[in-house]
Scaffold this motif. Structure first.
Motif, PDB file in Angstrom:
ATOM      1  N   ILE A  71      15.862  35.582  -6.669  1.00 38.67           N
ATOM      2  CA  ILE A  71      16.357  34.707  -6.011  1.00 38.67           C
ATOM      3  C   ILE A  71      15.074  33.495  -5.854  1.00 38.67           C
ATOM      4  N   PRO A  72      15.776  32.397  -5.716  1.00 37.42           N
ATOM      5  CA  PRO A  72      14.738  31.259  -5.413  1.00 37.42           C
ATOM      6  C   PRO A  72      14.246  31.280  -4.074  1.00 37.42           C
ATOM      7  N   TYR A 132      26.699  39.333 -10.075  1.00 38.72           N
ATOM      8  CA  TYR A 132      27.362  38.367  -9.346  1.00 38.72           C
ATOM      9  C   TYR A 132      28.738  38.894  -9.299  1.00 38.72           C
ATOM     10  N   LYS A 133      28.979  39.755 -10.023  1.00 43.19           N
ATOM     11  CA  LYS A 133      30.413  40.185 -10.279  1.00 43.19           C
ATOM     12  C   LYS A 133      30.846  41.233  -9.102  1.00 43.19           C
ATOM     13  N   ARG A 140      28.287  33.074  -4.953  1.00 40.15           N
ATOM     14  CA  ARG A 140      27.270  32.509  -5.511  1.00 40.15           C
ATOM     15  C   ARG A 140      26.932  31.372  -4.924  1.00 40.15           C
ATOM     16  N   GLY A 141      25.920  31.276  -3.901  1.00 38.65           N
ATOM     17  CA  GLY A 141      25.481  29.882  -3.287  1.00 38.65           C
ATOM     18  C   GLY A 141      24.619  29.162  -3.734  1.00 38.65           C
ATOM     19  N   HIS A 142      24.783  28.087  -3.797  1.00 40.79           N
ATOM     20  CA  HIS A 142      23.633  26.854  -4.518  1.00 40.79           C
ATOM     21  C   HIS A 142      22.663  26.560  -3.336  1.00 40.79           C
ATOM     22  N   LEU A 143      21.406  26.467  -3.683  1.00 39.96           N
ATOM     23  CA  LEU A 143      20.366  26.009  -2.803  1.00 39.96           C
ATOM     24  C   LEU A 143      20.464  24.385  -3.113  1.00 39.96           C
ATOM     25  N   ASN A 144      20.179  24.061  -4.178  1.00 37.72           N
ATOM     26  CA  ASN A 144      20.533  22.678  -4.597  1.00 37.72           C
ATOM     27  C   ASN A 144      22.065  22.651  -4.947  1.00 37.72           C
ATOM     28  N   ASN A 163      18.804  29.103  -9.082  1.00 38.90           N
ATOM     29  CA  ASN A 163      19.180  28.125  -7.959  1.00 38.90           C
ATOM     30  C   ASN A 163      20.108  28.831  -7.108  1.00 38.90           C
ATOM     31  N   ILE A 164      20.390  30.094  -7.265  1.00 38.52           N
ATOM     32  CA  ILE A 164      21.618  30.592  -6.754  1.00 38.52           C
ATOM     33  C   ILE A 164      21.214  31.972  -5.864  1.00 38.52           C
TER      34      ILE A 164
END
Length: 276
Positions: A71-72, A132-133, A140-144, A163-164
């Protein structure tokens, strides 16, 4: 001789500019950080990768990636919201596999079929779409977030899995979305440039049979330049199993992250950015 020297300098500059997974943000894509100073080493994981996020030969933001947790740690960008379509294509980072691979994000299919990357190489290097299935209560959550960018290419660039993070779906579509789309608009009134760092604190749970960490918290901090004599800052944090966002000062967030990460005092921005 002078032309030869100039050509050597130009070639050196071009090579440096084409870095993707890089040695440091300060030397490769410092423009995404206030006064070109990234967060300090207190956020660095055991196996980090510094990524200047590149799409179609242009840098759009910077991500510190945790290779072990997949993860980021954080993504840093300049806030430039605008209308536009939400992209649907998901991308991965070739240079997490090997530095000889393309220096711009690509589709999984492209790496597997055009560059003959093996499935095993890809899977070992980072999170993939299959991780992520079939999630329950997470997405799926974006940071940016793509909505903080004003053209299609910059929006597409946010759709890299580096980024997820696995994010609580109620939080992602609720209080966190409200912060991204409403609070940010209010707080950035009068700002000429707003620098943002959004991060995830590793948690004790995983998805994809232990491959990808589910963060315990998500956080965001902004430092905005109003004019040459005035700066302002704000921050938020959210537990990743509750639909609630807590508004903090920058100093309060840094102190909270210092406790959560346990690696020393956290500093997210240059010292001139106000902590109170």
């Amino acid at each position: 001789m002078l032309w030869l020297l100039l050509l050597q300098v130009l070639a050196s500059c071009l090579w440096l500019g084409h870095s993707e997974v890089v040695m440091s943000f300060e030397t490769s894509c410092p423009q995404f950080f206030f006064r070109e100073i990234p967060p300090n080493a207190a956020l660095e994981p055991q196996n980090p990768a510094w990524i200047c996020q590149r799409y179609k030969n242009q840098y759009y933001f910077a991500t510190l990636y945790d290779r072990k947790m997949r993860i980021p740690v954080y993504s840093a960008y300049i806030y430039q919201p605008g209308p536009g379509k939400r992209p649907k294509t998901w991308l991965v980072e070739p240079q997490l596999i090997n530095p000889t691979y393309p220096k711009t994000m690509e589709k999984e299919w492209t790496l597997l079929n055009r560059y003959n990357v093996s499935s095993e190489e890809l899977i070992q290097s980072q999170a993939i779409l299959h991780d992520y299935k079939n999630l329950t209560g997470l997405n799926r959550g974006h940071l940016n977030p793509n909505g903080h960018h004003d053209d299609y290419s910059s929006r597409v660039a946010t759709f890299t899995l580096t980024n997820i993070v696995p994010q609580d779906e109620k939080l992602n579509g609720g209080a966190w979305n409200n912060y991204e789309q409403q609070t940010m608009i209010r707080n950035t009134q009068g700002c000429t440039t707003t620098y943002v760092v959004v991060g995830a604190v590793p948690g004790n749970n995983y998805i994809a049979k232990g491959r990808v960490n589910k963060p315990s918290h998500l956080w965001s901090a902004a430092c905005c330049v109003v004019d040459n004599n005035y700066l302002k800052a704000w921050a938020v944090i959210a537990e990743n199993d509750r639909n609630q966002v807590q508004l903090l000062t920058l100093g309060e967030l840094e102190d909270t992250l210092t406790e959560l990460y346990g690696r020393g005092q956290v500093s997210l921005f240059d010292s001139d950015c106000p902590r109170e």
